[in-house]
Write an enzyme that holds these catalytic residues in place. Structure first.
Site, PDB file in Angstrom:
ATOM      1  N   HIS A 187       0.838  -1.205   0.000  1.00 34.69           N
ATOM      2  CA  HIS A 187       0.000   0.000   0.000  1.00 34.69           C
ATOM      3  C   HIS A 187       0.876   1.259   0.000  1.00 34.69           C
ATOM      4  O   HIS A 187       0.746   2.126  -0.874  1.00 34.69           O
ATOM      5  CB  HIS A 187      -0.924  -0.027   1.220  1.00 34.69           C
ATOM      6  CG  HIS A 187      -1.839   1.158   1.322  1.00 34.69           C
ATOM      7  ND1 HIS A 187      -3.158   1.116   0.932  1.00 34.69           N
ATOM      8  CD2 HIS A 187      -1.626   2.428   1.769  1.00 34.69           C
ATOM      9  CE1 HIS A 187      -3.710   2.311   1.130  1.00 34.69           C
ATOM     10  NE2 HIS A 187      -2.803   3.126   1.639  1.00 34.69           N
ATOM     11  N   GLU A 188       1.777   1.333   0.957  1.00 35.31           N
ATOM     12  CA  GLU A 188       2.632   2.524   1.045  1.00 35.31           C
ATOM     13  C   GLU A 188       3.555   2.637  -0.162  1.00 35.31           C
ATOM     14  O   GLU A 188       3.842   3.731  -0.637  1.00 35.31           O
ATOM     15  CB  GLU A 188       3.435   2.535   2.357  1.00 35.31           C
ATOM     16  CG  GLU A 188       2.576   2.528   3.642  1.00 35.31           C
ATOM     17  CD  GLU A 188       1.482   3.597   3.683  1.00 35.31           C
ATOM     18  OE1 GLU A 188       1.680   4.689   3.126  1.00 35.31           O
ATOM     19  OE2 GLU A 188       0.417   3.313   4.282  1.00 35.31           O
ATOM     20  N   HIS A 191       1.712   4.366  -2.875  1.00 38.94           N
ATOM     21  CA  HIS A 191       1.782   5.822  -2.687  1.00 38.94           C
ATOM     22  C   HIS A 191       3.160   6.324  -3.135  1.00 38.94           C
ATOM     23  O   HIS A 191       3.283   7.353  -3.790  1.00 38.94           O
ATOM     24  CB  HIS A 191       1.600   6.188  -1.207  1.00 38.94           C
ATOM     25  CG  HIS A 191       0.175   6.160  -0.716  1.00 38.94           C
ATOM     26  ND1 HIS A 191      -0.839   6.872  -1.298  1.00 38.94           N
ATOM     27  CD2 HIS A 191      -0.393   5.515   0.339  1.00 38.94           C
ATOM     28  CE1 HIS A 191      -1.979   6.677  -0.625  1.00 38.94           C
ATOM     29  NE2 HIS A 191      -1.733   5.843   0.373  1.00 38.94           N
ATOM     30  N   GLU A 217      -4.820   7.664  -3.110  1.00 40.14           N
ATOM     31  CA  GLU A 217      -5.258   6.396  -2.535  1.00 40.14           C
ATOM     32  C   GLU A 217      -5.502   5.352  -3.633  1.00 40.14           C
ATOM     33  O   GLU A 217      -5.315   4.150  -3.402  1.00 40.14           O
ATOM     34  CB  GLU A 217      -6.511   6.619  -1.690  1.00 40.14           C
ATOM     35  CG  GLU A 217      -6.877   5.473  -0.771  1.00 40.14           C
ATOM     36  CD  GLU A 217      -5.873   5.216   0.362  1.00 40.14           C
ATOM     37  OE1 GLU A 217      -4.888   5.971   0.516  1.00 40.14           O
ATOM     38  OE2 GLU A 217      -6.092   4.229   1.097  1.00 40.14           O
TER      39      GLU A 217
HETATM   40 ZN    ZN Z   1      -3.194   5.189   1.762  1.00 41.56          ZN
END
Ligand code: ZN
Length: 423
Positions: A187-188, A191, A217
């Site tokens: 997830h990170e 980003h 997101e």
């Molecule tokens: Zn996030």
């Protein structure tokens, strides 16, 4: 391009000059005290400790909305616009209503299925060192560039783009919970890949910045869920995972692992929610905060309305407010209008991923072989390199040829979970 910088700088300037210095100072004072009260309230599950602060914050945010203005819309629009420029409450409502109906239906079908994964295999012993090296390996493979970024440990997972060449990710490891750190890292890293793909030459100007929280997101969710929790991804990663965690996974068949990481079930805590129920957590918050700002819901009534709505969506009732309306930090920090961007991110991600699947030759095959560069380059080209040139809705239209809708996300979830749960 210069016009975009002018447009954005003017927008920021207009917004900030409309807010009086007194209001800005009062908001920052109240929010810092409110956060302390919230920490205490959550710890002891006493909403009464937080309630007077929520009342102050809602009143101040309504003042903020009035000062900024909201055209012919509602005050909530002005707050939402902080995080998702150009999107209104009515837009969100139009996207969320059909999505909510589909999700509630899908969740009920899943609850009625005779199939369920054995999730205990994810809480066996996964040594932290092995998790660290495996998560780092995965982040590197999907395209996070460690030459200009790093991955550290911290209590709260996040990604901060400090500028070109310095993107920092954090994660935290629990030796008895594999998915937390692994999917948290993907997830990170998602980003981070976005930040690393922004035009470095425009650093400091809007053209070097992300479109919105929702688009940011979408990039993390795309790598975490659409790639990371997919069958093709584990076709490539499961054998290495078994080698790195022989004790935990040595005797676990692929299918059992794949089902376990895609377990769907109603739960109280948003940040621990699965791909299907996550969006329902968001819709609940969107409903409540809209009513708070409109004056249709008194802060004192939040716990009751929270639990009632939660029960309607999930079929279970939070046992206390810590696992209900006190679980998130956002409202205590003045972050009203922030929540919808999480579910918008999932919708954007679904629509982008379905377009990428159409554009790229055999994307599932590429992912199965661990070839992530074509997807990453597609995202670089279609999304990252434009910085803030387009508003999120225009970007989606441009990239996917269609306006944002719930359809791609519902199709993805039906397809994936229909197969797993035999629907
Ligand atoms: Zn996030």
């Amino acid at each position: 391009p210069a016009a975009v910088n002018v447009r954005e700088v003017r927008r920021d300037y207009n917004r900030s000059t409309k807010l009086s210095r007194e209001l800005v100072e009062e908001l920052s004072r109240v929010c810092s005290l409110a956060q302390q009260a919230w920490v205490e309230a959550r710890k002891t599950s006493t909403f009464a400790t937080f309630q007077p602060w929520l009342e102050k914050i809602v009143a101040l945010k309504r003042e903020e909305a009035q000062a900024i203005g909201f055209g012919g819309g509602v005050p909530y629009d002005a707050l939402l616009d902080n995080y998702e420029p150009g999107v209104t409450a009515a837009n969100v409502q139009n996207w969320f209503t059909p999505l909510r109906d589909e999700l509630v239906k899908l969740l009920n079908e899943i609850k009625g299925s005779s199939r369920a994964p054995d999730v205990t295999l994810l809480t066996r012993l996964y040594p932290v060192d092995a998790q660290r090296s495996f998560s780092t390996y995965a982040a590197r493979r999907i395209g996070f560039d460690f030459k200009c970024g790093r991955l550290d440990e911290a209590h709260h997972p996040f990604c901060s783009g400090l500028g070109p060449g310095d993107t920092r990710l954090t994660t935290r490891y629990d030796p008895h919970h594999f998915p937390g750190a692994f999917f948290g890292t993907l997830h990170e890293a998602g980003h981070g890949i976005y930040d690393q793909g922004l035009p470095a030459a425009a650093f400091g100007a809007p053209l070097g910045q992300a479109v919105s929280l929702g688009i940011h997101e979408s990039q993390s969710r795309l790598w975490e869920n659409f790639v990371g929790r997919s069958r093709p991804f584990w076709n490539c990663f499961y054998t290495p995972a078994q080698a790195v965690f022989p004790q935990a996974l040595g005797d676990v068949p692929f299918e059992d692992f794949y089902f376990a990481i895609n377990d769907v079930r109603p739960s109280f805590i948003r940040v621990e929610a699965d791909e299907v129920t996550y969006n329902l957590h968001i819709m609940l918050r969107f409903e409540l905060e809209q009513k708070l700002v409109a004056g249709d819901l008194k802060p004192a009534d939040v716990p009751g309305v929270w639990n009632e709505t939660f029960t309607r969506y999930f079929g279970i009732t939070p046992p206390n407010d810590s696992q209900g309306c006190l679980q998130d930090i956002h409202w205590s920090g003045g972050g009203i209008g922030y929540f919808p961007t999480y579910a918008l991110g999932n919708m954007f991600a679904a629509q982008f991923f379905s377009t990428a699947t159409r554009d790229l030759d055999d994307l599932p095959g590429l992912i199965s072989k661990g070839e992530f560069a074509p997807l990453k380059e597609w995202l670089n080209e279609k999304i990252h390199r434009h910085g803030k040139e387009f508003r999120s809705q225009d970007l989606v239209q441009r990239v996917t040829g269609e306006p944002l809708s719930h359809r791609a996300l519902v199709a993805h979830l039906r397809n994936k979970f229909g197969e797993l749960y035999g629907l």
